[in-house]
Design a protein around this motif. Structure first.
Motif, mmCIF file in Angstrom:
data_model
loop_
_atom_site.group_PDB
_atom_site.id
_atom_site.type_symbol
_atom_site.label_atom_id
_atom_site.label_comp_id
_atom_site.label_asym_id
_atom_site.label_seq_id
_atom_site.Cartn_x
_atom_site.Cartn_y
_atom_site.Cartn_z
ATOM 1 N N GLU A 11 0.854 -1.202 0.000
ATOM 2 C CA GLU A 11 0.000 0.000 0.000
ATOM 3 C C GLU A 11 0.886 1.246 0.000
ATOM 4 O O GLU A 11 1.861 1.318 0.754
ATOM 5 C CB GLU A 11 -0.863 0.071 1.270
ATOM 6 C CG GLU A 11 -1.606 -1.182 1.659
ATOM 7 C CD GLU A 11 -2.613 -1.636 0.639
ATOM 8 O OE1 GLU A 11 -3.323 -0.775 0.094
ATOM 9 O OE2 GLU A 11 -2.687 -2.849 0.378
ATOM 10 N N LYS A 15 2.869 3.043 -6.886
ATOM 11 C CA LYS A 15 2.760 2.405 -8.202
ATOM 12 C C LYS A 15 1.699 3.031 -9.096
ATOM 13 O O LYS A 15 1.868 3.088 -10.309
ATOM 14 C CB LYS A 15 2.570 0.884 -8.077
ATOM 15 C CG LYS A 15 1.264 0.512 -7.478
ATOM 16 C CD LYS A 15 1.132 -0.964 -7.249
ATOM 17 C CE LYS A 15 -0.042 -1.189 -6.334
ATOM 18 N NZ LYS A 15 -1.235 -0.347 -6.577
ATOM 19 N N ARG A 49 -14.726 -5.439 -7.068
ATOM 20 C CA ARG A 49 -13.778 -4.589 -6.321
ATOM 21 C C ARG A 49 -14.482 -3.888 -5.168
ATOM 22 O O ARG A 49 -13.967 -3.811 -4.057
ATOM 23 C CB ARG A 49 -13.161 -3.539 -7.265
ATOM 24 C CG ARG A 49 -12.197 -2.596 -6.568
ATOM 25 C CD ARG A 49 -11.677 -1.502 -7.503
ATOM 26 N NE ARG A 49 -10.825 -0.594 -6.763
ATOM 27 C CZ ARG A 49 -9.488 -0.657 -6.708
ATOM 28 N NH1 ARG A 49 -8.856 -1.576 -7.389
ATOM 29 N NH2 ARG A 49 -8.791 0.181 -5.976
ATOM 30 N N LEU A 53 -13.088 -4.353 -1.304
ATOM 31 C CA LEU A 53 -12.341 -3.301 -0.604
ATOM 32 C C LEU A 53 -13.190 -2.502 0.374
ATOM 33 O O LEU A 53 -12.667 -1.653 1.102
ATOM 34 C CB LEU A 53 -11.678 -2.370 -1.624
ATOM 35 C CG LEU A 53 -10.744 -3.066 -2.617
ATOM 36 C CD1 LEU A 53 -10.039 -2.055 -3.495
ATOM 37 C CD2 LEU A 53 -9.721 -3.949 -1.919
ATOM 38 N N TYR A 69 -11.300 -12.477 -5.824
ATOM 39 C CA TYR A 69 -10.196 -11.968 -6.661
ATOM 40 C C TYR A 69 -10.081 -12.789 -7.941
ATOM 41 O O TYR A 69 -9.878 -12.243 -9.035
ATOM 42 C CB TYR A 69 -8.859 -11.976 -5.900
ATOM 43 C CG TYR A 69 -8.696 -10.770 -5.009
ATOM 44 C CD1 TYR A 69 -8.554 -9.497 -5.557
ATOM 45 C CD2 TYR A 69 -8.725 -10.882 -3.628
ATOM 46 C CE1 TYR A 69 -8.435 -8.376 -4.751
ATOM 47 C CE2 TYR A 69 -8.614 -9.771 -2.816
ATOM 48 C CZ TYR A 69 -8.469 -8.519 -3.385
ATOM 49 O OH TYR A 69 -8.365 -7.399 -2.589
ATOM 50 N N ARG A 73 -10.690 -11.454 -11.763
ATOM 51 C CA ARG A 73 -9.584 -11.606 -12.737
ATOM 52 C C ARG A 73 -10.041 -12.332 -13.989
ATOM 53 O O ARG A 73 -9.666 -11.955 -15.106
ATOM 54 C CB ARG A 73 -8.429 -12.348 -12.039
ATOM 55 C CG ARG A 73 -7.212 -12.563 -12.923
ATOM 56 C CD ARG A 73 -5.990 -12.890 -12.084
ATOM 57 N NE ARG A 73 -5.698 -11.807 -11.163
ATOM 58 C CZ ARG A 73 -5.426 -11.973 -9.867
ATOM 59 N NH1 ARG A 73 -5.382 -13.191 -9.350
ATOM 60 N NH2 ARG A 73 -5.191 -10.940 -9.101
ATOM 61 N N ARG A 95 -1.422 -4.074 -10.378
ATOM 62 C CA ARG A 95 -1.617 -5.333 -9.645
ATOM 63 C C ARG A 95 -2.162 -6.438 -10.553
ATOM 64 O O ARG A 95 -2.965 -6.193 -11.440
ATOM 65 C CB ARG A 95 -2.556 -5.189 -8.438
ATOM 66 C CG ARG A 95 -2.059 -4.244 -7.373
ATOM 67 C CD ARG A 95 -2.797 -4.496 -6.069
ATOM 68 N NE ARG A 95 -2.495 -3.509 -5.065
ATOM 69 C CZ ARG A 95 -1.410 -3.515 -4.293
ATOM 70 N NH1 ARG A 95 -0.522 -4.473 -4.425
ATOM 71 N NH2 ARG A 95 -1.221 -2.564 -3.392
ATOM 72 N N ALA A 99 -0.180 -10.181 -6.725
ATOM 73 C CA ALA A 99 -0.838 -9.570 -5.563
ATOM 74 C C ALA A 99 -1.606 -10.635 -4.775
ATOM 75 O O ALA A 99 -1.655 -10.594 -3.538
ATOM 76 C CB ALA A 99 -1.778 -8.449 -5.999
ATOM 77 N N THR A 100 -2.204 -11.598 -5.484
ATOM 78 C CA THR A 100 -2.950 -12.652 -4.775
ATOM 79 C C THR A 100 -1.985 -13.543 -3.992
ATOM 80 O O THR A 100 -2.279 -13.941 -2.858
ATOM 81 C CB THR A 100 -3.779 -13.486 -5.776
ATOM 82 O OG1 THR A 100 -4.330 -12.611 -6.748
ATOM 83 C CG2 THR A 100 -4.898 -14.226 -5.073
ATOM 84 N N TYR A 103 -0.740 -11.108 -0.987
ATOM 85 C CA TYR A 103 -1.735 -10.727 0.034
ATOM 86 C C TYR A 103 -2.468 -11.939 0.614
ATOM 87 O O TYR A 103 -2.535 -12.111 1.828
ATOM 88 C CB TYR A 103 -2.750 -9.731 -0.543
ATOM 89 C CG TYR A 103 -2.259 -8.313 -0.577
ATOM 90 C CD1 TYR A 103 -1.388 -7.887 -1.584
ATOM 91 C CD2 TYR A 103 -2.634 -7.385 0.385
ATOM 92 C CE1 TYR A 103 -0.919 -6.584 -1.621
ATOM 93 C CE2 TYR A 103 -2.167 -6.076 0.353
ATOM 94 C CZ TYR A 103 -1.314 -5.683 -0.649
ATOM 95 O OH TYR A 103 -0.851 -4.386 -0.676
ATOM 96 N N GLN A 104 -3.070 -12.758 -0.293
ATOM 97 C CA GLN A 104 -3.859 -13.890 0.224
ATOM 98 C C GLN A 104 -2.937 -15.048 0.635
ATOM 99 O O GLN A 104 -3.261 -15.789 1.572
ATOM 100 C CB GLN A 104 -4.881 -14.361 -0.829
ATOM 101 C CG GLN A 104 -6.123 -13.470 -0.940
ATOM 102 C CD GLN A 104 -5.841 -12.066 -1.435
ATOM 103 O OE1 GLN A 104 -5.187 -11.884 -2.458
ATOM 104 N NE2 GLN A 104 -6.328 -11.058 -0.713
ATOM 105 N N PHE A 165 -7.905 -3.118 3.458
ATOM 106 C CA PHE A 165 -6.539 -3.607 3.653
ATOM 107 C C PHE A 165 -5.682 -2.646 4.472
ATOM 108 O O PHE A 165 -4.794 -3.078 5.191
ATOM 109 C CB PHE A 165 -5.883 -3.907 2.309
ATOM 110 C CG PHE A 165 -6.344 -5.216 1.748
ATOM 111 C CD1 PHE A 165 -5.705 -6.394 2.103
ATOM 112 C CD2 PHE A 165 -7.439 -5.287 0.918
ATOM 113 C CE1 PHE A 165 -6.147 -7.611 1.625
ATOM 114 C CE2 PHE A 165 -7.893 -6.489 0.431
ATOM 115 C CZ PHE A 165 -7.246 -7.662 0.784
#
Ligand code: TMP
Length: 216
Positions: A11, A15, A49, A53, A69, A73, A95, A99-100, A103-104, A165
C-alpha cells in the motif's frame, strides 16, 4: 501480440502514480497503451472490487476473498487484457496475480499452490512478461495510503471507503512485502525491483529504463 507489464507493491508504494507516468511516456513515444487495474478494470470486476475493498465487509473470510479476486480476474482477462494484447497494445496493469500470492498467500496464509492453480484458471495461462515491484518500507507506504484516504473522504462525502486492507496490522503488510520480495527472488527474469524511496522523477526514470529494452 502486445506486451504485458504489471506493477506491484505494498500500500502507498507509489505504483499508481508511476504506472500513469509510464503510460504517458509510452504514448508520447507513439505506442498504443492500455492502462488497467486489479481488482477491477471492467464493469463486473469493478463491482467485485467494491465488495472486496469495502471497509464494512470486515467479516469476509479469506477463502471468500480469494475466490472473489479470482472471479474478478477471470472477467478482466476475457474482457480487457486478452483483447488489448491481441490488438497489439502495451498493457499496463496495476496489480495482478502476484498480488494474490503476496496478500492472500503470504499475508493471509492461504495455500500457495492452491492460489497458483486459481491464478492459472482465472488467467488461462496469460502471464506478464515484466513485473515492476516498487519496494518500500510498510510504515512509509501505509502513512501515505492513510493520508490519501483521509484527504479523499474529507473532500467527498460519497467517497468509497476502499480501506479494508489499510486497516490490517503492520505485521500483515510486512508479510506482504516479504512475500513480494520472495516472489521477485524466485523469478528474477520477470521481476525488476525498484526502490520506492526516491523522488517521483527518479523512480519514473528507473522504470522507463527497465521497460525500454523489452519494447525495442
Ligand atoms: P490498490 O489499492 O492497489 O488499488 O489495490 C487494492 C487492494 O487489493 C490492495 O490492498 C491489495 C488488494 N489485492 C489483494 O489483496 N489481492 C489481489 O489479488 C489484488 C489484485 C489486490
Amino acid at each position: 501480440m502486445g506486451l504485458f507489464i504489471t506493477f506491484e507493491g505494498v500500500e502507498g508504494c507509489g505504483k499508481t502514480t508511476q504506472i500513469r507516468l509510464l503510460a504517458d511516456a509510452l504514448e508520447r513515444s507513439g505506442k498504443s497503451v492500455k492502462l488497467t487495474r486489479e481488482p477491477g478494470g471492467c464493469p463486473i470486476a469493478d463491482k467485485i472490487r467494491g465488495i472486496l475493498l469495502d471497509a464494512a465487509n470486515s467479516e469476509m473470510t479469506p477463502t471468500a476473498e480469494l475466490l472473489l479476486y479470482a472471479a474478478a480476474r477471470a472477467q478482466h482477462i476475457k474482457e480487457v487484457i486478452t483483447p488489448a494484447m491481441k490488438a497489439g497494445n502495451i498493457v499496463l496493469c496495476d496489480r495482478f496475480t502476484d498480488a494474490t500470492l503476496a496478500y492472500q498467500g503470504f499475508g493471509r496464509g492461504l495455500d500457495i499452490d492452491l492460489i497458483k492453480k486459481l491464478n492459472e484458471t482465472a488467467t488461462g495461462g496469460c502471464r506478464p512478461e515484466l513485473t515492476i515491484l516498487i519496494d518500500c518500507p510498510v510504515e512509509i507506504g501505509l502513512g501515505r495510503a492513510v493520508a490519501r484516504i483521509e484527504a479523499g473522504s474529507a473532500a467527498d462525502k460519497n467517497h468509497l471507503r476502499e480501506e479494508r486492507f489499510e486497516r490490517e496490522s503492520l505485521e500483515f503488510h510486512q508479510r506482504v512485502r516479504n512475500g513480494y520480495l520472495k516472489l521477485a527472488a524466485d523469478a528474477p527474469e520477470r521481476f525488476v525491483i525498484i526502490d520506492g524511496a526516491g523522488s517521483v522523477d527518479e523512480i519514473s526514470t528507473r522504470i522507463f529504463e527497465a521497460v525500454l529494452p523489452r519494447i525495442n
